[in-house]
Scaffold this motif. Structure first.
Motif, short mmCIF file in Angstrom:
data_model
loop_
_atom_site.label_atom_id
_atom_site.label_comp_id
_atom_site.label_asym_id
_atom_site.label_seq_id
_atom_site.Cartn_x
_atom_site.Cartn_y
_atom_site.Cartn_z
N ILE A 76 0.84 -1.20 0.00
CA ILE A 76 0.00 0.00 0.00
C ILE A 76 0.87 1.25 0.00
O ILE A 76 0.59 2.23 -0.69
CB ILE A 76 -0.96 -0.01 1.21
CG1 ILE A 76 -1.97 -1.16 1.06
CG2 ILE A 76 -1.68 1.32 1.34
CD1 ILE A 76 -2.93 -1.29 2.22
N LEU B 1 -6.51 4.72 -0.11
CA LEU B 1 -5.29 3.98 0.23
C LEU B 1 -4.66 4.47 1.53
O LEU B 1 -4.16 3.69 2.34
CB LEU B 1 -4.28 4.09 -0.92
CG LEU B 1 -4.58 3.29 -2.19
CD1 LEU B 1 -3.54 3.58 -3.26
CD2 LEU B 1 -4.60 1.78 -1.88
N GLN C 13 -6.52 3.02 4.28
CA GLN C 13 -6.12 1.62 4.46
C GLN C 13 -4.76 1.53 5.15
O GLN C 13 -4.55 0.68 6.02
CB GLN C 13 -6.05 0.90 3.11
CG GLN C 13 -7.41 0.64 2.48
CD GLN C 13 -7.28 -0.20 1.21
OE1 GLN C 13 -6.43 -1.08 1.12
NE2 GLN C 13 -8.15 0.08 0.24
N ARG D 79 -3.65 -0.50 8.47
CA ARG D 79 -2.98 -1.71 8.01
C ARG D 79 -2.55 -2.61 9.15
O ARG D 79 -2.73 -3.83 9.13
CB ARG D 79 -1.75 -1.35 7.17
CG ARG D 79 -1.05 -2.56 6.55
CD ARG D 79 0.25 -2.16 5.91
NE ARG D 79 1.24 -1.84 6.92
CZ ARG D 79 2.00 -2.76 7.54
NH1 ARG D 79 1.87 -4.04 7.26
NH2 ARG D 79 2.88 -2.39 8.45
#
Length: 857
Positions: free
Chosen positions: A276, A507, A510, A514
């Protein structure tokens, strides 16, 4: 025992049945059968054996043992420092092995102790003075019943039938006095208890071994599960208490479990690889390039090409007009060259200097700025034209037009294109191409074309020397349609920017979660793998739990076994009271009286199915704490002899220095007991006590059931010679020797006869001494005897003494003249005795003895 067995478990009944039937301990197969029956009876295994029916009382008769008799011990090697070649040939009655301390007696006694597995048998060493000791060996000849046998001994301990021998020595005193002794002899019927106890013990040992094996089996299950899995503690404590149903509910038996594990592993791997972050970095570059591209497309779309062309044409016209004006203005000025840009710069520089001087208030309008000469005539006119030239409105128009052209192209020159160009290079070979790539490429291409056109046209319109008419002017280089296409491209690129920004936001969100996502996925993966492993290992888990439960059951079933042993011990004790203890009581009392040992109470106890005896004094004192050393020894000997007689002695009885620490009176009592025992039993005595040895020899005179061996170290440690004993001379023995010597001398001549005659006088001298000790003085005092027998003093025949003394003393003196043991005067040394004189003297002594017997005391 049968009644006790019938009230016990079947496996116990089986053991008792086997022992009663065979009279022997259970063999390995029977022990295994007993344990298997135990398991089947307790429902640990499937029942296949038939029911063990109740026992019926079996009557048995003990087998009589064949008598064991030692006949020789020879070829002894590797035992202490004993010489090789010594031979001991025990008498069937009493055998005395006499030797001083350190002569080697102990080495021979240790061989007998090893063979018998005596309680006090110790390690036998070879000669420690040699570098390479010899192996131990000896040859033992013996008879078992009427059958002669030979045994080659090589250091073994406890060899049948020699284990039947009874051995008494000083170290065994403490055993017989203080210890709780188990009987060496156990009647066959009573020995059955020991065999049953051993059988029960074998089952208990197998139970213990099974428990140990079941609990120690290593499954390796724990290493298959992640430590963080919820089932890990359950596997770690897997055992009899494990709830298998609950544990099974945590297993995953699904057919697709491996597929699900693979997907989770890939997800976790991606999260662990942190793609990512790299995706965010790449997308941020894309967003930045797209923003520049969208702005560039908007700039391109906003470029007014018509206005730029009009303004460019206008500037060209102004510049052309300005050149014409300048040429006309200075036509008469006689300039050295055409008024070009250099000249223009010169004029402008002078104007600026003029302004500078005016600011300083020092400008002189009547003088030349350069040469400071007065301005007169044509010079003044020319300077005036310079001022007119600079103040021309055409020049101002040119400046304004150039400003407008610069303003129109400024957005194109200000646009950032570095990120766009780098983005296009990175994605040049991408297949498929990006949806907005065509718009991006058109925007960059149009911008580049416009930039080139602006730069070219600027160069074309910027020089004073150029004189290009409108038809020859440089074109813009791009049509209006292309510029109009930039507007929709700008919208396309703006949409791409929006999409990239939205994706970038997602993203980044995320990325922010994570770690949490990775931890959750890893946990899910560990749990799924553990669930799958549970399903794969389920049969092993069930087996392990079953083993643990069986081990717990076996442990519970084993708990009553010590009680079973105690019950058997109590039964054995009751039987031993009837079969042994009562008999031992009587035998011990008789032996104690014969040896004048202290009175002692014997208690009978049972341990582990075996009968033991214990001697106690009043107050439960240990006998050794109260009795003297001599009292302890005779007490121990009484216990030893009573034990040996329990079964009826059928093997040799060996005494090793039995009278050390005893006084003379007790020595005599021990000797009498041993002598009486030797009348019916083979007895071997090792001793260094001369009084004890001679007492034994005297006691055995009448029966002649005795052999005497001298052990010395003169010709090597443990040298054995057969002898007549330190005091074995009797009148009958000597009489036989004298008669044989006279008979042999009659058949010889010369020196041989002379030597035999001297030997005959030597025997006569000994006869005189023995006759005096045993008959004239009635044994009141004798050699090697510790006391004066005053009780025999009245037996001396005092009236007959003078006559007997005269004959005995005269012949004794005569005999001393002829033996080598006495030195002779020179006058008589060459006078040899005659056979006739020897016979006459012998006849006189016999007549004197006959007269002594006839005399009235």
């Amino acid at each position: 025992m049968s009644n006790w067995a019938n009230g016990s478990d079947e496996w116990t009944r089986f053991i008792v049945r086997q022992v009663l039937a065979s009279g022997r301990p259970l063999d390995v197969d029977a022990q295994e059968h007993a344990y298997s029956l135990f398991r089947q009876e307790k429902a640990l295994d499937v029942r296949t054996f038939p029911t063990e029916e109740p026992l019926v009382l079996i009557e048995r008769e003990d087998e009589a043992l064949e008598p064991l008799t030692l006949t020789s011990l020879s070829r002894v090697e590797g035992v202490n420092a004993l010489e090789t070649g010594g031979v001991i040939e025990p008498h069937e009655g009493l055998t005395i092995l006499f030797g001083e301390n350190g002569t080697g007696k102990t080495g021979y006694s240790r061989i007998f102790k090893a063979l018998a597995a005596s309680r006090t048998a110790d390690e036998i060493l070879s000669d420690i003075s040699v570098a390479s000791p010899q192996p131990q060996s000896a040859t033992i000849r013996y008879s078992l019943g009427a059958e002669p046998k030979t045994y080659m001994w090589s250091g073994q301990q406890g060899v049948a039938p020699f284990t039947r021998m009874s051995i008494f020595d000083s170290p065994s005193v403490s055993f017989h006095v203080d210890d709780d002794l188990e009987y060496v002899y156990v009647p066959a019927a009573l020995a059955l208890f020991n065999h049953v106890a051993a059988g029960i013990k074998s089952v208990q040992s197998q139970v213990d071994a099974s428990i140990s094996e079941l609990r120690s089996r290593s499954t390796g299950l724990l290493s298959r599960f992640g430590r963080t899995a919820t089932v890990y503690p359950l596997i770690e404590t897997l055992g009899a208490s494990t709830d298998l149903e609950d544990l099974k509910s945590k297993a995953d038996f699904g057919a697709d479990v491996e597929t699900r594990i693979g997907e989770l592993r890939r997800t976790v791997a991606a999260l662990e690889a942190d793609t990512i972050s790299s995706e965010i970095t790449a997308l941020a570059r894309t967003e930045r390039a797209l923003k520049q591209a969208a702005a560039l497309a908007t700039t391109v779309a906003g470029f007014d090409g018509n206005a730029f062309s009009v303004e460019r044409d206008k500037l060209a016209d102004l510049q052309n007009d300005y050149r014409l004006f300048r040429a006309a203005l200075f036509e008469a000025a006689d300039l050295p060259a055409e008024p070009d840009e250099t000249w223009n710069s010169f004029v402008q520089a002078g104007e600026r200097y003029k302004a500078h001087l005016s600011d300083l208030d020092v400008h002189d309008a009547e003088r030349c700025l350069y040469c400071r000469q007065p301005l007169v005539g044509p010079a003044a006119v020319l300077v005036g034209k310079y001022s007119e030239y600079l103040e021309d409105t055409i020049a101002d128009g040119i400046t304004v037009s150039k400003g407008r052209l610069t303003a129109l192209g400024a957005p194109l020159f200000a646009a950032e294109v570095a990120d766009i160009e780098a983005f296009l290079r990175d994605h040049a070979d991408e297949d498929p191409q990006l949806t907005y790539q065509a718009a991006l490429e058109r925007t960059v291409s149009t911008h580049a074309t416009l930039m080139d056109a602006c730069k070219a046209n600027e160069n074309n319109v910027g020089g004073e020397a150029s004189n290009i008419d409108s038809e020859a002017r440089a074109p813009l280089g791009i049509d209006a349609q292309t510029i109009q296409t930039a507007q929709p491209d700008a919208l396309t690129l703006s949409d791409a920017v929006t999409a990239a920004s939205d994706r970038l936001v997602d993203l980044r969100q995320q990325a922010a979660t994570r770690d949490e996502t990775l931890a959750a996925k890893q946990k899910s993966l560990v749990e799924l793998e553990a669930a799958a492993e549970l399903s794969k290992s389920w049969s092993e888990i069930e087996l392990h739990v079953r083993d643990a439960k069986q081990a717990d059951r076996l442990a519970l079933l084993a708990k009553p076994m010590p009680t079973l042993q105690r019950n058997l011990t109590a039964l054995s004790k009751a039987a031993s009271d009837q079969m042994i203890n009562e008999s031992f009581d009587a035998l011990f009392a008789a032996e104690r009286a014969a040896l004048r040992a202290p009175e002692m109470r014997v208690e009978y106890i049972g341990r582990k199915g075996k009968a033991h005896r214990r001697k106690v004094l009043t107050g439960k004192h240990r006998p050794s704490a109260v009795l003297s050393e001599g009292e302890q020894k005779v007490l121990a000997m009484a216990d030893f002899l009573a034990e040996a007689r329990l079964a009826g002695i059928s093997a040799p009885v060996i005494f090793d220095d039995p009278v050390s620490s005893l006084d003379h009176r007790r020595i005599n009592e021990v000797a009498q007991r041993i002598a009486s025992l030797a009348e019916s039993t083979q007895v071997i005595v090792f001793t260094h006590d001369i009084f004890f040895a001679t007492t034994l020899l005297n006691l055995m005179v009448s029966s002649k059931r005795c052999s005497y061996f001298q052990i010395t170290d003169e010709d090597g440690k443990g040298h054995v010679t057969r002898a007549t004993g330190p005091r074995w001379d009797t009148l009958n023995n000597i009489k036989a020797q004298i008669n044989e010597t006279i008979q042999t001398a009659n058949s010889e001549e010369g020196n041989a006869r002379a030597a035999l005659i001297r030997t005959g006088y030597d025997w006569i001298r000994s006869w005189c001494e023995v006759f005096t000790e045993t008959e004239l003085l009635q044994g009141v005092t004798q050699r090697y005897q510790p006391n004066v027998r005053m009780t025999s003093l009245p037996n001396i025949k005092t009236a007959a003494l003078p006559a007997a003394i005269e004959v005995v003393n005269r012949v004794f003196e005569e005999a001393c003249r002829y033996i080598d043991g006495h030195s002779q005067p020179l006058a008589s040394m060459n006078i040899s005795p005659s056979l006739t004189g020897l016979e006459a003297h012998w006849k006189e002594l016999q007549e004197a003895r006959g007269a002594w017997f006839k005399a009235d005391g």
